[in-house]
Design a protein around this motif. Structure first.
Motif, PDB file in Angstrom:
ATOM      1  N   ASP A   1       0.890  -1.002   0.060  1.00 53.96           N
ATOM      2  CA  ASP A   1       0.423   0.162   0.247  1.00 53.96           C
ATOM      3  C   ASP A   1       1.041   1.123  -0.267  1.00 53.96           C
ATOM      4  O   ASP A   1       0.711   2.404  -0.858  1.00 53.96           O
ATOM      5  N   GLU A   2       2.369   1.258   0.739  1.00 51.56           N
ATOM      6  CA  GLU A   2       2.638   2.440   0.843  1.00 51.56           C
ATOM      7  C   GLU A   2       3.401   2.497  -0.183  1.00 51.56           C
ATOM      8  O   GLU A   2       3.525   3.833  -1.319  1.00 51.56           O
TER       9      GLU A   2
ATOM     10  N   ALA B   1       1.111   4.199  -3.455  1.00 49.32           N
ATOM     11  CA  ALA B   1       1.109   5.400  -2.819  1.00 49.32           C
ATOM     12  C   ALA B   1       2.428   6.070  -3.157  1.00 49.32           C
ATOM     13  O   ALA B   1       1.898   6.946  -3.897  1.00 49.32           O
TER      14      ALA B   1
ATOM     15  N   ARG C   1       2.794   6.321  -7.799  1.00 51.83           N
ATOM     16  CA  ARG C   1       1.630   7.228  -7.814  1.00 51.83           C
ATOM     17  C   ARG C   1       1.646   8.745  -7.686  1.00 51.83           C
ATOM     18  O   ARG C   1       1.660   9.596  -8.719  1.00 51.83           O
ATOM     19  N   ARG C   2       2.406   8.432  -6.345  1.00 57.13           N
ATOM     20  CA  ARG C   2       2.468  10.390  -6.394  1.00 57.13           C
ATOM     21  C   ARG C   2       3.937  10.766  -6.916  1.00 57.13           C
ATOM     22  O   ARG C   2       3.496  11.784  -7.138  1.00 57.13           O
TER      23      ARG C   2
END
Length: 337
Positions: free
Chosen positions: A16-17, A20, A23-24
């Motif tokens: 999950d990290e 994120a 994508r960021r």
């Protein structure tokens, strides 16, 4: 201080990290055209043909020295190792943690020895390759510091299709018959036949033979026989505040070479992209191909970005496009031949 551990599949929390983060980072780097990790690659697993390694790199939040500060993922490295030991690297640092020594510290701790034991850091990789897209100052500093040479280059070229800098798109006279744009899926067999009939470097041939079926294509024929094709994707995206679309592969058979067919196909594709609403067309080329460079200059293309493939160990190996792959969201953002 950083912490990391190789794994063949990310744990749920780390996944999950990492998702994120990539994508960021992709959003942050989009305007500059820097390399991006496809979020789908975060879930890839090993197969008989390749070993996939994931390396989430963690540090205490804000690089705090406090022992009670939580550990967070600040960078991510993905390594794909083929059966011959060639390793393709993708690496990204969280935008909030850049220029703070994360990449330098990781290389210092892991080293760049690929010839001892089980290869680089025990992954089996005997050769490491990574593409840096865009003129990325951090990549240039890191490779200079550790003496990692660039073994291959690509350029992104841009051609204005509308507005004050757009040159006319006059049709190129050719004895060939050009088709209307069709779905690439409809002419897969024809494109395979043409690829076999063209003198194409192996590094390009391998990637072209595995190109996906998205986008459109225009074909050319001489005396009823296939003579060439150009692929392009009319899907629009923003590039420097302009609507942009990608040109893909251009292939001309040996028997049709030297007759202006490549220019005729490119102009027809440019017209199709302009009619689809694109203000600029983009494509990637090998700047060492003088014939293609000359054709593109005559068609009013200009250099927009420069890219480099860096390699550790065994510099005699040819740089293949399947390992030095295009890191872009554009499906057809490949080299034009």
């Amino acid at each position: 201080m950083i912490s990391y551990r190789w794994c063949d599949e990310l744990a749920v929390g780390d996944r999950d990290e990492v998702l994120a983060l990539v994508r960021r980072a992709a959003d942050f780097d989009a305007e500059a055209g820097f390399s991006a990790v496809d979020p789908r690659d975060v879930d890839t697993l090993s197969s008989d043909a390749q070993r996939v390694w994931h390396l989430p790199i963690k540090a205490r939040r804000d690089l705090s020295a406090r022992d009670d500060a939580p550990w967070v993922v600040v960078a991510y490295l993905r390594l794909v190792v083929g059966v011959d030991g060639l390793g393709s690297v993708q690496f990204v640092v969280d935008p909030d943690y850049r220029s703070r020594g994360i990449a330098t510290l990781l290389v210092e701790e892991l080293g760049l020895d690929t010839m001892s034991g089980d290869g680089w850091a025990g992954t089996g990789a005997r050769v490491l390759r990574v593409w840096s897209y865009g003129s990325h100052p951090a990549a240039e500093r890191l490779t200079t510091r550790f003496g990692v040479p660039a073994v291959r280059r690509q350029w992104t070229l841009l051609r204005h299709l509308s507005g004050p800098w757009a040159e006319p798109l006059d049709p190129v006279t050719t004895e060939a018959t050009l088709s209307e744009p069709v779905a690439a899926t409809a002419i897969g067999a024809e494109m395979t036949e043409l690829l076999a009939a063209a003198t194409v470097p192996r590094r390009h041939r391998d990637s072209l033979s595995r190109a996906d079926d998205s986008g459109l294509a225009i074909t050319a024929s001489l005396s009823g026989e296939p003579a060439g094709y150009v692929r392009f994707d009319p899907a629009l995206h923003e590039h420097e505040e302009l609507r942009a679309a990608w040109l893909g592969a251009l292939v001309v058979s040996d028997r049709a070479s030297g007759r202006g067919l490549g220019s005729a196909l490119l102009v027809r594709a440019l017209v199709a992209l302009r009619d689809a609403g694109a203000q600029v067309a983009l494509m990637r080329i090998d700047p060492d191909d003088e014939r293609v460079m000359r054709m593109c200059r005559l068609l009013s293309f200009e250099q927009d970005e420069a890219h480099a493939c860096y390699q550790v160990e065994d510099l005699r190996r040819e740089t293949e496009n399947d390992l030095c792959k295009t890191l872009t969201h554009a499906n057809l953002g490949g080299s034009v031949l």
